[in-house]
Scaffold this active site. Structure first.
Site, PDB file in Angstrom:
ATOM      1  N   GLN A 173      -8.874  -2.106  10.817  1.00  0.00           N
ATOM      2  CA  GLN A 173      -9.801  -1.048  10.431  1.00  0.00           C
ATOM      3  C   GLN A 173     -11.164  -1.212  11.117  1.00  0.00           C
ATOM      4  OE1 GLN A 173     -10.309  -1.209   6.151  1.00  0.00           O
ATOM      5  NE2 GLN A 173     -12.282  -2.182   6.382  1.00  0.00           N
ATOM      6  N   LYS A 195       0.813  -1.220   0.000  1.00  0.00           N
ATOM      7  CA  LYS A 195       0.000   0.000   0.000  1.00  0.00           C
ATOM      8  C   LYS A 195       0.847   1.270   0.000  1.00  0.00           C
ATOM      9  CE  LYS A 195      -3.948  -0.011   2.158  1.00  0.00           C
ATOM     10  NZ  LYS A 195      -4.968  -0.096   3.223  1.00  0.00           N
ATOM     11  N   LYS A 239     -15.438  -0.854   1.195  1.00  0.00           N
ATOM     12  CA  LYS A 239     -14.090  -1.128   0.708  1.00  0.00           C
ATOM     13  C   LYS A 239     -13.095  -0.165   1.353  1.00  0.00           C
ATOM     14  CE  LYS A 239     -15.554  -4.310  -2.156  1.00  0.00           C
ATOM     15  NZ  LYS A 239     -16.806  -4.586  -1.465  1.00  0.00           N
ATOM     16  N   ASP A 240     -11.830  -0.534   1.228  1.00  0.00           N
ATOM     17  CA  ASP A 240     -10.758   0.238   1.846  1.00  0.00           C
ATOM     18  C   ASP A 240     -10.534   1.550   1.111  1.00  0.00           C
ATOM     19  OD1 ASP A 240      -8.680  -0.030   3.969  1.00  0.00           O
ATOM     20  OD2 ASP A 240      -7.354   0.339   2.269  1.00  0.00           O
ATOM     21  N   ARG A 241     -10.010   2.543   1.834  1.00  0.00           N
ATOM     22  CA  ARG A 241      -9.760   3.839   1.214  1.00  0.00           C
ATOM     23  C   ARG A 241      -8.498   3.833   0.357  1.00  0.00           C
ATOM     24  NH1 ARG A 241      -9.220   9.986   3.726  1.00  0.00           N
ATOM     25  NH2 ARG A 241      -8.392  10.873   1.804  1.00  0.00           N
TER      26      ARG A 241
END
Length: 366
Positions: free
Chosen positions: A171, A20, A78-80
């Site tokens: 998260q 990431k 969903k993830d940022r």
């Protein structure tokens, strides 16, 4: 949580690397439970997002199409820090369909509608099979690419064969990591006035903190079961889940159920505490009560919030599918791909693969 304490593949040296570093390094594509039929009162938008938080993206789509955000459906969050693709549903009668004539449609520089169809029902949370992940792991300079590739293949093969702990990722517990603690205070009746005031105004926050508390307790039970070396051992009174159908039952015949677990038909099911949850008995029931008591809680405390945390069972192990890994020689990196069912976090696989560089923490991921 320490990444190494989770590793069921401890016999294989983990890879030193990071992930990431850019949104493109982390791709998530939803695998829907069904495809839109092409007819019906709801429009289904297949949307690509880049570096977009779930709630911000929802507001942007609502604004662009002139729809109340409460009327928009989606199967999951969903993830940022990622590039993601997923379905949204909008009520057809509220949308100016001239806006949809020629996909791709640029909602803004971070959100793009790739295709449009129609369906009979609004998309609901959980209407997905799972997610396909494509993750780039950038290796430490000291890592040999060929060796890292071989170890990654061995680790992922082992994960696919024996499963990994189906833990909730960071998260789930908020940026400060304290969402679960707020949920414990709410359940125990010790929440301060500030938190009480916030959740009175915001039902979403109330659900968030209670679900985080449930998730924290599930993780604690899974860790304890692993510490006892009993993730693949059936105890009388265990709650077991059928891997094919998801149905759960309480073990009364450990010998028979152990054989079914060994054959891959069953998996241990950990607690998401609540009044509708199937109760474990015997040794597992005692373990779950002990973990609740350590937080100053009893199962009856969840009866205060029967709709927000009704309770269920969650598999303690999950098996990555469609696993693949390849080398990106020019970038000194690996590209890892795998599928996980709905509700499972990519972090659990990455923790098997990675040893963080220079003690860096694992970042949040879905």
């Amino acid at each position: 949580m320490n990444g190494q304490e989770l590793r069921r593949s401890a016999a294989i040296e983990p890879i030193k690397g990071i992930f990431k570093t850019t949104p493109e390094d982390f791709e998530v594509e939803e695998v829907p439970a069904y495809e839109p039929s092409g007819e019906g009162p709801h429009l289904y938008l297949w949307v690509e997002e880049r570096d977009a938080s779930a709630n911000w993206a929802l507001r942007q789509i609502a604004k662009y199409f002139g729809v109340d955000k409460r009327d928009i459906g989606r199967a999951g969050l969903k993830d940022r820090q990622a590039v993601t693709r997923q379905y949204y549903s909008l009520p057809r009668h509220d949308v100016d369909e001239s806006l949809l004539e020629s996909p791709p449609i640029e909602v803004n520089d971070q959100i793009k509608v790739l295709r449009v169809s129609a369906h009979q029902n609004k998309l609901r949370r959980g209407h997905l099979r799972g997610n396909l992940f494509g993750i780039t792991i950038r290796l430490a300079e000291s890592e040999d690419l060929t060796s890292a590739l071989e170890r990654a293949r061995q680790i992922l093969a082992l994960c696919s064969e024996q499963g990994v702990l189906n833990l909730y990722g960071e998260q789930r517990f908020g940026a400060a990591g304290d969402t679960g603690e707020q949920g414990f205070a709410l359940l125990a009746g010790t929440a301060d006035k500030k938190l009480q005031s916030k959740i009175k105004r915001d039902r979403f926050l109330k659900r968030l903190v209670l679900n985080a508390a449930q998730s924290d307790l599930f993780n604690a039970v899974a860790f304890e079961r692993q510490a006892r070396g009993a993730l693949n051992q059936v105890w009388e009174g265990d709650v077991l889940s059928k891997r094919e159908s998801g149905g759960v039952f309480v073990c009364e015949d450990p010998e028979t159920d152990q054989a079914r677990l060994d054959d891959g038909e069953l998996v241990l099911a950990g607690p998401m505490f609540g009044p509708k949850m199937v109760q474990a008995t015997g040794q597992m029931g005692e373990l779950e009560e002990k973990i609740l008591a350590a937080r100053g809680l009893a199962i009856s405390d969840f009866e205060k919030f029967p709709k927000l945390c009704s309770g269920t069972r969650r598999p303690m192990l999950v098996w990555p599918e469609n696993v693949d890994v390849s080398a990106l020689s020019e970038e000194h990196a690996l590209r890892v791909r795998f599928f996980l069912p709905s509700g499972s976090y990519a972090t659990i696989v990455l923790r098997e693969l990675l040893s963080p560089i220079d003690g860096a923490e694992f970042e949040q991921s879905p």
